[in-house]
Design a protein around this motif. Sequence first.
Motif: not given
Lengths: 973, 209
Positions: A269-278, A486-494, A544-549
Amino acid sequence: MATDKRLPPQPREWIDRNRPLRFSFEGREYTGFAGDTVTSALLANGQMLLGRSFKYHRPRGVLSAANHDVNAMLQTADATNIRGDVTRIADGQAYSATNTRGGLARDRWRFLQHLAPLLPVGFYYKAFHTPKRLFPFWEKQIRALAGLGTLDTRWPREIAPKRYGFCDVLVIGAGPSGLAAAIAAAEAGAQVVLVDENPRAGGSLDYQFARDTAADAFRREALAKLERLENLEWWPETVAIGYYADHWVPLLRPAGIVKMRARAVIVAGGVFEQPAVFRNNDLPGVMLATAAQRLLHRYAVKPCERAVLLAGNEDGYRAALDLHSAGIAIAALVDLESAEPRGALAARVKAAGITLHGRHTVYEALAKDQRLAGVRICALDAEGRPRPDSAQTIACDGLLMSVGWAPAAALLYQAGARFGYAAPPGQFVPLELPAGVYAAGRVNGVFALAERILDGRAAGLEAAAFLGLAAPPAARPARAAQAHSHPYPIFSHPKGKNFVDFDEDLQLADLENAAREGFDNIELLKRYSTVGMGPSQGKHSNMNAIRILARATGRSIDATGTTTARPFFHPVPLKHLAGRRFRPERRSPLHAWHQEYGVHFMEAGDWLRPQYYGWDGLSAALRREVEAVRQRVGLIDVSTLGKIEVFGRDAAEFLDRLYTLRIGNLKEGMTRYTLMVDESGVVIDDGIAARLGPQRFYVTTTSGNAGAMLREMQRHLAEWGLEVDLIDRTGRLGAMNLAGPRAREVLAALTELDLAPDAFPFLGVRRGHVAGVPALLMRVGFVGELGYEIHVPASQARHVWEQLMKAGSAHGIAPFGVEAQRVLRLEKGHIIVGQDTDGLTTPFEAALDWAVHAKKPFFVGKRSLQILKERTARRLVGFALPAHHVGPLPKECHLVIDGGNIAGRVTSSAFSPTLGCHIGLAMVEQHLAAAGGSFTIRVDGGVLLPVSVVPVPFYDPQNERQQFAASLKEVAA
Amino acid sequence: MNRQSPAHHLLLKQPLPWGTIHGMPLPLSAPALPATFIVDLSALPRRLVRGARAAAWLAAHGIAVPERYFGCRELDGGAFIARTGAREFLLVDGPEGRTTAALPEEADGVLALPRDDQELALGGAALRDVLLQTCSFDFTKAGPDDIVYANMIGVGCWLRPGGGRIPYLRIGCDPSYGEYLFETLLGIVAEAGGGVIGFKDFWALRQSA
């Protein structure tokens, strides 16, 4: 059709340019081509705004251009929750976006996004739970604001029949590895079914490798074999939505669900491309790189004019080059990692004139007119955090994200596969698979195209070998040695607005706060935040939720784990789940006669039984039918009774062990009441046993328990190893009970049998003919009158019934239903197992002490009853109300109250037309059961109604009309 | 004999000429045969033969039984016998009813009880599609030498594949489910463009196959 977004013909395009179609969206007319999805056709027309988000009503455009998000959720005049990314346009169809007020562009609720800081995850649990009385109001408001489509119950009913399917090997996914697997298994001789959610086979070959000559060669050859191989079926537009035991896989197809039973399953079934979080990663114009490639190659639509590509892997470089070669300006490639290790790919990107920003990220997407207008990028510090002081702005109308993948592994999880996180490739990969289940391609962690094909081929051959087919062994290629995620394509912003789950409008801070509040297990996080619980079922958000947790708790990805994958993997329309309505209903052979006579039916288990006859209501019918039985003669359909032949050398011994009463000493031609208890001594059934020969008995059971009693008998037979045969004749014999003082006269006209009391005594059984039909007759009387239970072949039951009615007409015969029977038996004090008994009632409590023959060496439940006899705490007693009683009446299940405490319950209660007062049975504590005593029943309205304990039977206590109970006690003695 | 099929009042809606088969009124023949058909065969005499000596008893009456459990054997006159257990056989007679006529109902510890079933046959062009909608058994794995016990649209049935040029499946169940089974299957057959044929039509089709 000429628009500025439609490109010249592309080599792999799915659209038919010779078939233009007209449609409308939000009231505006558009034109597309056959094969266009709603999304692709709108984008071709320059319409980037496709929907509004679930909670904040934010503008949304394309994210995946696949079934991995629901930004484009649409409604038509007769359907809702239509996924625009995968639904092909229909000529003349009018589409609108769901979840808007006042239209998509000017949605009145769009101001909600400004209230986001006030509406964190769980706000409604916390804000609206008090005062409790107002919660329904708030619930209504929230549901109105945060809804999907609108249902209209006037829509026509559509039936999507389910089907069964069978194959040797089911291959899920028709990308390169799935194609290779299916062909290999088919060439080895297996019957193969290949399914894919897309209308065409090829998977990523059609968009990620559309200009790759090696890929094209494989594709041509594979598609040719797909056509040629007769034992390989190709099912497009088919989603495998779950995995059940023994390779049972429901397949969701446009026409309905196919329940496929395979002997082996290959998941490719392949893979789902994941979004970056910004910040603002959900603006229309921000999309996954594969979404841009799908639009470009499948639909010849330019996803944007000037793109920035955010890469976290080499796939992003390839995507940039692909789009560049299609004429899309690439303003910059922003790599989350250093560009140097990208080697030749980086050189090619630079050679194409694309500016490379290594070790940078997109810090924020910038909006203008509800769509992307540019991005602000920042360099990353040593810990991977954006450095706002390094920010620079790049103008663009497209931001394409290629930062990682998540395996489409739900079916493998459901099959029982064990997964572990592997870096590289930076995703969960299967470590252990159940027998007959195989993974191939990117879901297996194999990324290079040539290796995916080899992996698929090896899986196909392994599946064939598993089925015992001659298949040469093939080595599996190694999994990818470099990271593709990428191990953590997730970026905080105020200022937030950095979305993790686009379905549920969940931001990074929502998940971080949930973890802080203690929801630090992935399952808890999911339930509290609802991440992955929207229509996309986590396809773009779970990883991404798993990476964040994991980061929030300091645990590894493996230690954090994944949520449980449950069917269905993908939302299923209710009409597909419903399928056809198959509701088996049993009908007596007399059913049609009852209908013609104006019966009211009632459901009794699987059966429909006559409740009462006539159009003047239940009360009038009850009086009429009871009177007929008591004074003349009545006829009731008892075909629903269980009917079992018991014969063989040990038949008598078997029944002695089965029932509480002795049966072995029953004389031929006689019947006896039977009572059955389970091993714990609880009453489970009663009926009649008739001895037809030295080794042959015919037994009846209650209607509702017929199936269960047969199984119970078969179980005991297997345990005891007796020489006995059982034949279930329940549905194959019709049965009717002719009861009343004139029953003998009616029957005599239709049978050759001698009905004289001494020739056919009470509790006798005879075989003869009734109305010319072979019949078994038993002289028993559940309703307390002279009665004959007549059992005949089902096919001839109507004839016999009609003849009895005809013969009885001169005697005032009337058919009677179950309601009248219940009153008649209550007057006589006969219990109904399951109504007057419950799951704990012993024979002693049910006043059936006389039916327990403790001197027998053994019967089921004997030991328990010996113990329970001394511990009997309840007793079934009769009660009656004065004839002049006015006020609320006791009903079944009303409680008996003693000193303010519950001391029993009413089990039967009815007005007795014969006695002219209300009577009933109640199971009460022993101290309330003394004859002549009284107790109190709490009736409707809380009124406490005193009643007197009276002896049963209420009617004919001396058994002058039938002497039924006396006879039973005699044989029990 | 005044017998009646469980599907009697459903069949009354069919504009076909009727006749009486073994005491049961049934439609006999259709003016034109639909490509997919359903037919009521409930009129056929049937016996359930059970007992420790059932196989020997049947053999003594000239009926050779299948050795294999759930095996089926064709008998003269369109009858068949199926082995439904170690000591149990289902004997379904042909249209003439010659096989069951002379059998006693009880002898030597064997019961050979007449049995009313709702029996029908489905057949024709859309048979496979109708079966895929109604039964989870893979009928490519069974033939005329088999009897299959399976659940069809929620009802426990015996099923016997048959046919040559025109495939068909004979289906039997407890007659209390007969009306539901017939009505539901007829609905699906009708959706497939099929309809009801008569009792004689079926035996003619069977012979031509």
